[in-house]
Design a protein around this motif. Sequence first.
Motif, PDB file in Angstrom:
ATOM      1  N   ARG A  34       0.840  -1.099  -0.099  1.00  0.00           N
ATOM      2  CA  ARG A  34      -0.068   0.080   0.217  1.00  0.00           C
ATOM      3  C   ARG A  34       0.915   1.270   0.194  1.00  0.00           C
ATOM      4  O   ARG A  34       0.443   2.262   0.385  1.00  0.00           O
ATOM      5  CB  ARG A  34      -0.867   0.026   0.989  1.00  0.00           C
ATOM      6  CG  ARG A  34      -0.422   0.041   2.433  1.00  0.00           C
ATOM      7  CD  ARG A  34      -1.394   0.095   3.712  1.00  0.00           C
ATOM      8  NE  ARG A  34      -0.578  -0.088   4.968  1.00  0.00           N
ATOM      9  CZ  ARG A  34      -1.597  -0.515   5.774  1.00  0.00           C
ATOM     10  NH1 ARG A  34      -2.662  -1.005   5.842  1.00  0.00           N
ATOM     11  NH2 ARG A  34      -0.703  -0.502   7.149  1.00  0.00           N
ATOM     12  N   GLU A  54      -0.211   2.567  -4.832  1.00  0.00           N
ATOM     13  CA  GLU A  54      -1.410   3.406  -4.930  1.00  0.00           C
ATOM     14  C   GLU A  54      -1.701   4.200  -6.240  1.00  0.00           C
ATOM     15  O   GLU A  54      -2.714   3.783  -6.951  1.00  0.00           O
ATOM     16  CB  GLU A  54      -1.639   4.229  -3.808  1.00  0.00           C
ATOM     17  CG  GLU A  54      -1.615   3.977  -2.401  1.00  0.00           C
ATOM     18  CD  GLU A  54      -3.072   3.220  -2.071  1.00  0.00           C
ATOM     19  OE1 GLU A  54      -4.170   3.630  -2.865  1.00  0.00           O
ATOM     20  OE2 GLU A  54      -3.240   2.767  -1.062  1.00  0.00           O
ATOM     21  N   LYS A 109      -3.028  -0.092  -7.377  1.00  0.00           N
ATOM     22  CA  LYS A 109      -3.137  -1.252  -6.330  1.00  0.00           C
ATOM     23  C   LYS A 109      -4.516  -1.665  -5.840  1.00  0.00           C
ATOM     24  O   LYS A 109      -4.918  -2.897  -5.466  1.00  0.00           O
ATOM     25  CB  LYS A 109      -2.560  -0.435  -4.861  1.00  0.00           C
ATOM     26  CG  LYS A 109      -2.430  -1.543  -3.772  1.00  0.00           C
ATOM     27  CD  LYS A 109      -3.754  -1.578  -2.734  1.00  0.00           C
ATOM     28  CE  LYS A 109      -3.610   0.038  -2.100  1.00  0.00           C
ATOM     29  NZ  LYS A 109      -4.634  -0.189  -0.974  1.00  0.00           N
ATOM     30  N   ASN A 110      -5.460  -0.539  -5.959  1.00  0.00           N
ATOM     31  CA  ASN A 110      -6.908  -0.928  -5.544  1.00  0.00           C
ATOM     32  C   ASN A 110      -7.537  -1.805  -6.590  1.00  0.00           C
ATOM     33  O   ASN A 110      -8.493  -2.665  -6.297  1.00  0.00           O
ATOM     34  CB  ASN A 110      -7.596   0.292  -5.385  1.00  0.00           C
ATOM     35  CG  ASN A 110      -7.418   0.984  -4.029  1.00  0.00           C
ATOM     36  OD1 ASN A 110      -7.047   0.376  -3.118  1.00  0.00           O
ATOM     37  ND2 ASN A 110      -7.407   2.409  -4.181  1.00  0.00           N
TER      38      ASN A 110
END
Length: 162
Positions: free
Chosen positions: A84, A89, A93-94
């Motif tokens: 994270r 990000e 990553k999400n």
Amino acid sequence: MIECKVDYLKRIIEDVLKVHGNHRSSLLPVLIAVNDKIGFISDMALVEISKQMDIPIAEIHGVMSFYSFLNKKKKGKYVIRICRSLSCEFKGKNRIKNVIMRELGIGVGETTDDGLFTLEETNCIGMCDRSPAMLINDRPYYNLTPERAIEILESYRGGKII
């Protein structure tokens, strides 16, 4: 039954202390060894380590809470740790996390019903130049796409780790 578990834990911790010693400076290696042998550090193990090392439980808990690789509860055979960091990000990553959650049917901090996978987020894993990245146990995967993440999960499910 509980007596058996306590006796089992005592023996494991005694064996670990024979290797690492029971001095305060040995706490982290002792916790890592117990975690590796049992898969996590239960409340019973925490109490027993406290007794045998003469270190307050609060102090041991403080060390455990700092190191994300020390488990407080049983985890899956494969622990997925999604990085994270900011670079992960920014690089999606999400999207990776969401596809893994959908594929496994679990959220962050949960384990699949079959005990195969646990999903976690963790701080930087040192792959910032190859974001987004994750670890499965100690194996790094990087430059992830949703498709690649699914392929990796399938390889673990099939027993042919890529």
